[in-house]
Design a protein around this motif. Sequence first.
Motif, mmCIF file in Angstrom:
data_model
loop_
_atom_site.group_PDB
_atom_site.id
_atom_site.type_symbol
_atom_site.label_atom_id
_atom_site.label_comp_id
_atom_site.label_asym_id
_atom_site.label_seq_id
_atom_site.Cartn_x
_atom_site.Cartn_y
_atom_site.Cartn_z
ATOM 1 N N LEU B 275 0.752 -1.095 0.018
ATOM 2 C CA LEU B 275 -0.185 0.566 -0.204
ATOM 3 C C LEU B 275 1.237 1.144 -0.320
ATOM 4 C CD1 LEU B 275 -2.731 1.987 0.155
ATOM 5 C CD2 LEU B 275 -2.470 1.138 2.842
ATOM 6 N N ARG B 276 0.902 2.361 -0.848
ATOM 7 C CA ARG B 276 1.216 3.573 -1.179
ATOM 8 C C ARG B 276 0.647 4.192 -0.923
ATOM 9 N NH1 ARG B 276 4.019 7.312 0.292
ATOM 10 N NH2 ARG B 276 5.898 8.043 -1.057
ATOM 11 N N THR B 277 0.510 5.247 -0.368
ATOM 12 C CA THR B 277 -0.454 6.398 -1.140
ATOM 13 C C THR B 277 0.067 7.276 -0.593
ATOM 14 O OG1 THR B 277 -0.633 6.755 1.904
ATOM 15 C CG2 THR B 277 -2.293 5.314 1.066
ATOM 16 N N TYR B 278 -0.328 8.715 -1.610
ATOM 17 C CA TYR B 278 -0.050 9.973 -1.579
ATOM 18 C C TYR B 278 -0.899 10.929 -0.507
ATOM 19 C CZ TYR B 278 3.670 8.571 -4.339
ATOM 20 O OH TYR B 278 4.569 7.660 -4.769
ATOM 21 N N ALA B 279 -0.675 11.781 0.525
ATOM 22 C CA ALA B 279 -1.614 12.491 0.981
ATOM 23 C C ALA B 279 -1.667 14.364 -0.229
ATOM 24 C CB ALA B 279 -0.778 13.718 2.324
ATOM 25 N N PRO B 280 -3.210 14.141 -0.422
ATOM 26 C CA PRO B 280 -3.722 14.830 -1.192
ATOM 27 C C PRO B 280 -3.611 16.272 -1.227
ATOM 28 C CG PRO B 280 -5.596 14.260 0.015
ATOM 29 C CD PRO B 280 -4.136 13.035 0.605
ATOM 30 N N ARG B 323 8.971 0.903 -7.958
ATOM 31 C CA ARG B 323 9.956 1.430 -6.762
ATOM 32 C C ARG B 323 9.894 1.061 -4.966
ATOM 33 N NH1 ARG B 323 10.958 7.845 -7.735
ATOM 34 N NH2 ARG B 323 10.479 7.854 -9.835
ATOM 35 N N ALA B 324 9.074 0.472 -4.997
ATOM 36 C CA ALA B 324 8.242 -0.336 -3.921
ATOM 37 C C ALA B 324 9.773 -1.326 -4.117
ATOM 38 C CB ALA B 324 7.372 -0.117 -3.758
ATOM 39 N N ALA B 330 8.853 4.331 0.797
ATOM 40 C CA ALA B 330 8.414 4.048 2.114
ATOM 41 C C ALA B 330 7.112 3.261 1.765
ATOM 42 C CB ALA B 330 8.432 4.973 2.480
ATOM 43 N N LEU B 331 6.971 2.253 2.236
ATOM 44 C CA LEU B 331 5.059 1.713 2.000
ATOM 45 C C LEU B 331 4.597 1.793 3.716
ATOM 46 C CD1 LEU B 331 6.218 -1.616 1.308
ATOM 47 C CD2 LEU B 331 6.216 0.054 0.081
#
Lengths: 283, 535
Positions: B275-280, B323-324, B330-331
């Motif tokens: 799981l890789r999330t980005y803060a919107p 990239r993960a 970072a995951l």
Amino acid sequence: MSVAASSSPAASRRATPALVLGGTITGLFVLAALGSYVWTPYPTAVLDVAHRLQPPSAAHWLGTDHFGRDVASMILVGARNSLAVAVVAAGVGLLLGTPLGLLAAARRGLADEAIMRGADLVFAFPSLLLAIMITAVAGPGAINAIIAIGVFNIPVFARVARGAALSLWSRDYVLAARVAGKGPGLISAQHILPNIASLLIVQGAIQFSMGVLAEAALSYVGLGAQPPTPSWGRMLNDAQTMIGFAPWLAIFPGLAIVVSVLGLNLLGDGLRDLLDPRLDRRR
Amino acid sequence: MSLLSIRDLTLGIGGAEVLKGVSLDLAAGEIVGLVGESGSGKSMTGLSVLCLLPPGAVVSGRIELDGQDLTSLSEPQMRAVRGAQVGMVFQEPMTALDPLMTIGDQVAETLRIHRGLGRAAAREAAAAALARAGLPPDRFPLSRYPHELSGGQRQRVAIAIATALKPKVLIADEPTTALDVTTQAQILELLKGLAREDGCGLILITHDLAVVAETVDRVAIMRAGEIVEQGPVAALGALTHPYAQRLAKDAVLAETAPAPAPADGAPVVEATDVLRTYAPRRSAPWRRAEPFRAVDGVSLAVRPGETVGLVGESGSGKSTLLRAVLGLEALQGGAVSLDGRPFSPPSRGDARRLRRQVQAVFQDPYGSFDPRWRVADLVAEPLHLLDDPPTGAARRGRVAAVLEKVGLPADAIDRYPHQFSGGQRQRIAIARALITEPRLVVLDEAVSALDVTVRAQILALLADLSRELGVAYLFVTHDLGVVRAVCHRVLVMQAGRIVEEGETAQVFASPRHPYTQTLLAATPDLRRALAARGA
């Protein structure tokens, strides 16, 4: 398989007129400063009141001042002071500002914010006022002038280094270096710094010219090198009450400042054309 | 009587002969594909028609548009021709539009300059032109800015600008190269439809025969400033010039399935529920915003010696996943393990030992090398990961050995990257990836930037190396043709999730997920196109 033959990109760049002219003027400036240790037309420490305020002549090419000192000799010796202060101040900025900029680009986040807001803070101070404050606290003199000017060079180099480094950090070759297990410090030293060096050199030339100007301003208000050491700024200050009847006293040191600053700026522009790879593609 | 007639066009730039006697005809309503590899002069031919050549260009020959010789026109006369009689669409939709002008103004600008229309009339005509290009004003108001549009939508704006004045000739220079396959199919369809509707001649410049085979009437194949062969598209199966034959052959990647992978063995790399999330960006500081899930619970495994394809369009999260796998991100959840040991999030002691088992080749053969380093140092860089890196002659020997393995001459070792062609650079990148003798190499669009013949060579090299060294590949690409040619298994990724997964042959023969079906249908295929047109 044959390897495609192509010339190095450096070979296609040429020295521009700006670079030649700027380099020549800067060369003469440095030569004047260093040469004055070996020879000046007249000694500058000896007063010759009998020949005071003489206009330019065959004996005194640029005239003499109110103590009878030869203006040409004083300009040559004054170049030492301008050169030393500007070079060391630019060096201080380069050596302290560049690592800060590289660190900000490599770490991002909090370190980046702290460094760049610190730079903003320094920029927010009127530079001459801060220089006056520093010299007022620590006393006037060449060393304090260097510190006062050098402090302002640190954020300049930090910003240039950070901006250029940030764009390099997104390159694939930096990614490749990360895949090769290299940390931010090693990547900054091996990949980032060599590729932004040309920008830093160009900025160095520009800060050098601003240092000459700042040193002249500080010694004009009496906070630079102290008498009897000749300095261009103080020569201007001394000349201003006599400008009506001895204009050469103001004209020649003024010209020295203008020409040397112009030369350094031309050198900076020329180096930019020669070294900056981003401009290379346009030709 | 042809509409546009190029006769014996030669072009020299700074002493180099770029075009050597190019002759090409274009009839009204005809679509001609101008195909060639990079540096063949195909773009310069297109720019010559518009007289938009770089400074120092020396042109001879005739370019006649409706009987008028364009080479004899003065610059002000030429300006009246550009846009009004000859329209142009460029490759890069990101830079072809002015970012500070609304799309309506950009289309209206052309109309106001050439037709002298007033503001209101120009806006109305612009809205019509955009609607024709598939951007109806009710969904895409004229007040939009380019950054609010996707790549395909921007290319539609560029097409609206080029066709607003209904030019007699439209030149499209690699109009779909920067776009995803499904968007590419739509844009090609749009160009074809507009050309038919207006009865204008269309020159479609491309490096990929498969792209044009479905769209064009006639093909001209260029090489080194000359058109080596031209003819109707149905004759593509019976080309006579050896270069043209090779180009056609390489455009269809060998469908021979790669040697079956050894089925045994624990996975080299295994990702579970990554799981890789980005803060919107929040609309206001006090508002909570749901994080954007770039990679949303993805699991994958690559076994030793296996080649796995990861397919997806831009924005599907495939680069983030890659990239993960490389341990560079970072995951927010899940884990990546290598040989059963946790790799990401990394554990201190193992990181170096594990990292040397996974190396990567990146897309851009120009950007992936430090321009100031020599090949010897570039290729040796991953040796940094060894506990006891070799130095001096031993290090040089290792570099020389791996360079030989990828088919580069021995004297390459002391050269700089800019002295090599794109394909040779990609060989250097492969050499760099192999020097630590990894068990997995991640290839991020590693052949996308290459010409078709070079692409075929690099793919063959990769297959050889896999057999010889037993290295596994994770092949990230948007090109299904490449996947079919080299991969044992394929994963299809959409919006951060893997929607379909299976043996390559099986997925291609009977795709289950609708997205996979769309992708397959949109992928240009020379043989399928020829079969459809020949019939």
